[in-house]
Design a protein around this motif. Sequence first.
Motif, mmCIF file in Angstrom:
data_model
loop_
_atom_site.group_PDB
_atom_site.id
_atom_site.type_symbol
_atom_site.label_atom_id
_atom_site.label_comp_id
_atom_site.label_asym_id
_atom_site.label_seq_id
_atom_site.Cartn_x
_atom_site.Cartn_y
_atom_site.Cartn_z
ATOM 1 N N HIS A 197 16.218 62.701 64.632
ATOM 2 C CA HIS A 197 17.187 63.777 64.841
ATOM 3 C C HIS A 197 17.277 64.107 66.332
ATOM 4 C CE1 HIS A 197 19.655 67.161 63.591
ATOM 5 N NE2 HIS A 197 19.044 67.870 64.510
ATOM 6 N N GLN A 198 18.252 63.499 66.995
ATOM 7 C CA GLN A 198 18.394 63.699 68.433
ATOM 8 C C GLN A 198 19.865 63.642 68.834
ATOM 9 O OE1 GLN A 198 16.614 60.190 70.400
ATOM 10 N NE2 GLN A 198 16.197 59.481 68.340
ATOM 11 N N PRO A 199 20.717 64.442 68.189
ATOM 12 C CA PRO A 199 22.163 64.385 68.472
ATOM 13 C C PRO A 199 22.517 64.701 69.913
ATOM 14 C CG PRO A 199 21.598 66.318 67.159
ATOM 15 C CD PRO A 199 20.386 65.444 67.178
ATOM 16 N N GLN A 200 21.781 65.619 70.572
ATOM 17 C CA GLN A 200 22.123 65.961 71.955
ATOM 18 C C GLN A 200 21.915 64.785 72.897
ATOM 19 O OE1 GLN A 200 19.758 69.496 72.644
ATOM 20 N NE2 GLN A 200 21.566 70.800 72.391
ATOM 21 N N LEU A 201 20.869 64.014 72.624
ATOM 22 C CA LEU A 201 20.614 62.851 73.465
ATOM 23 C C LEU A 201 21.735 61.835 73.323
ATOM 24 C CD1 LEU A 201 18.657 61.524 75.415
ATOM 25 C CD2 LEU A 201 17.465 60.536 73.454
ATOM 26 N N LEU A 202 22.195 61.642 72.097
ATOM 27 C CA LEU A 202 23.281 60.694 71.862
ATOM 28 C C LEU A 202 24.572 61.178 72.517
ATOM 29 C CD1 LEU A 202 23.012 58.049 70.455
ATOM 30 C CD2 LEU A 202 23.983 59.061 68.388
ATOM 31 N N GLU A 203 24.823 62.479 72.448
ATOM 32 C CA GLU A 203 25.999 63.041 73.122
ATOM 33 C C GLU A 203 25.925 62.791 74.627
ATOM 34 O OE1 GLU A 203 26.091 67.141 72.086
ATOM 35 O OE2 GLU A 203 26.472 66.766 69.952
ATOM 36 N N TYR A 204 24.709 62.901 75.152
ATOM 37 C CA TYR A 204 24.494 62.666 76.582
ATOM 38 C C TYR A 204 24.859 61.229 76.950
ATOM 39 C CZ TYR A 204 21.845 61.586 80.808
ATOM 40 O OH TYR A 204 21.470 61.135 82.040
ATOM 41 N N PHE A 205 24.373 60.260 76.154
ATOM 42 C CA PHE A 205 24.687 58.857 76.436
ATOM 43 C C PHE A 205 26.190 58.611 76.345
ATOM 44 C CE2 PHE A 205 20.204 57.596 75.010
ATOM 45 C CZ PHE A 205 19.789 57.363 76.305
ATOM 46 N N LEU A 230 29.054 56.082 68.275
ATOM 47 C CA LEU A 230 29.820 57.060 67.507
ATOM 48 C C LEU A 230 29.536 56.932 66.015
ATOM 49 C CD1 LEU A 230 33.245 56.868 69.411
ATOM 50 C CD2 LEU A 230 31.491 58.654 69.576
ATOM 51 N N GLU A 231 29.186 55.722 65.563
ATOM 52 C CA GLU A 231 28.814 55.527 64.158
ATOM 53 C C GLU A 231 27.436 56.130 63.872
ATOM 54 O OE1 GLU A 231 29.115 51.446 62.864
ATOM 55 O OE2 GLU A 231 30.872 51.094 64.106
ATOM 56 N N ILE A 232 26.555 56.085 64.858
ATOM 57 C CA ILE A 232 25.194 56.611 64.666
ATOM 58 C C ILE A 232 25.191 58.136 64.633
ATOM 59 C CG2 ILE A 232 22.901 56.803 65.728
ATOM 60 C CD1 ILE A 232 23.244 54.013 66.846
ATOM 61 N N SER A 233 26.048 58.761 65.432
ATOM 62 C CA SER A 233 26.007 60.226 65.596
ATOM 63 C C SER A 233 25.918 61.002 64.286
ATOM 64 C CB SER A 233 27.218 60.695 66.398
ATOM 65 O OG SER A 233 27.106 60.285 67.726
ATOM 66 N N PRO A 234 26.814 60.797 63.321
ATOM 67 C CA PRO A 234 26.721 61.588 62.084
ATOM 68 C C PRO A 234 25.476 61.258 61.252
ATOM 69 C CG PRO A 234 28.422 59.892 61.887
ATOM 70 C CD PRO A 234 27.994 59.901 63.314
ATOM 71 N N LEU A 235 24.946 60.057 61.431
ATOM 72 C CA LEU A 235 23.788 59.637 60.629
ATOM 73 C C LEU A 235 22.506 60.367 61.041
ATOM 74 C CD1 LEU A 235 24.441 55.774 60.636
ATOM 75 C CD2 LEU A 235 24.935 57.378 58.777
ATOM 76 N N ILE A 236 22.413 60.727 62.327
ATOM 77 C CA ILE A 236 21.188 61.375 62.805
ATOM 78 C C ILE A 236 21.368 62.874 62.981
ATOM 79 C CG2 ILE A 236 20.427 59.274 63.958
ATOM 80 C CD1 ILE A 236 21.240 60.591 66.625
ATOM 81 N N ASP A 237 22.498 63.385 62.538
ATOM 82 C CA ASP A 237 22.759 64.819 62.649
ATOM 83 C C ASP A 237 22.718 65.491 61.280
ATOM 84 O OD1 ASP A 237 23.162 67.098 64.076
ATOM 85 O OD2 ASP A 237 25.335 66.878 64.243
#
Length: 265
Positions: A197-205, A230-237
Amino acid sequence: MHYFRPAALLVLLASAMPLRAAAPPAQIDLSQFQQATQIDNVIVPVPAEIFLVLDKIGTPNWKAEMREADLKIGERHQIALLLGTVIADGFVAVEATDREKVKNIGRDVLKLAGAIGVRDSVLGRSNSIIEKADKGDWLNVKRELDGALQDVRNAMSELNDDQLAHLVSLGGWLRGTEVLTSVLNKSYSKDGSDLLHQPQLLEYFNAQIKAMPPELRKTSLITQIRRRLLEISPLIDEPEISKQSVDKVHAITSDLVKSILQKDS
């Protein structure tokens, strides 16, 4: 006080966890990470600090997570991503206490740094990694790997190559997440999946990629990475990351790491 969910491993290395041991804490006090940095409100601990925490919560089969990679050197952005994955591999090899693998990775780090013009910045680190791995001085090998990462970033910034510095971190995150999800696939638990669970990090990338010059952003490799992040984002949020989502994240990160190993067209 800031808190960090470990999988942010990183901005460099995600790592795994022990699914047979006691459940990891839901949150980790960031005050443990004395060397952590904060970029655009995203907490970025250095890899050695993350592994120090993960060492306390279990012991996955690290040898099973190691890989043999045929390094193909292409354009500079591909090399930067590749360098990140190789440094991540260094931490996995350290956890597996594989001296020869760590020594080879030390040489690969020097080779890739040379290919993007920052060889001198990591020459001392590379030699030290090899020397300390030969002695089985694993704690200091981790410190040298962290140092190599930071030295490469600093050297790139001095060359006004900040975009490439971000790609080194992204490559490490992708390889680290591939390893983490591999471990979770073999022994799933809700507590373990929370490490993803690290959505902010993914948003940063994603934001860093969006800010890159068009000629770089439109290369086939960067285009592919952006689309799949973008496919990963909803999966880890998700409130609770399911086994199915872990499997999907593993498939995506594995595909991307394989793409990074190829020369970009």
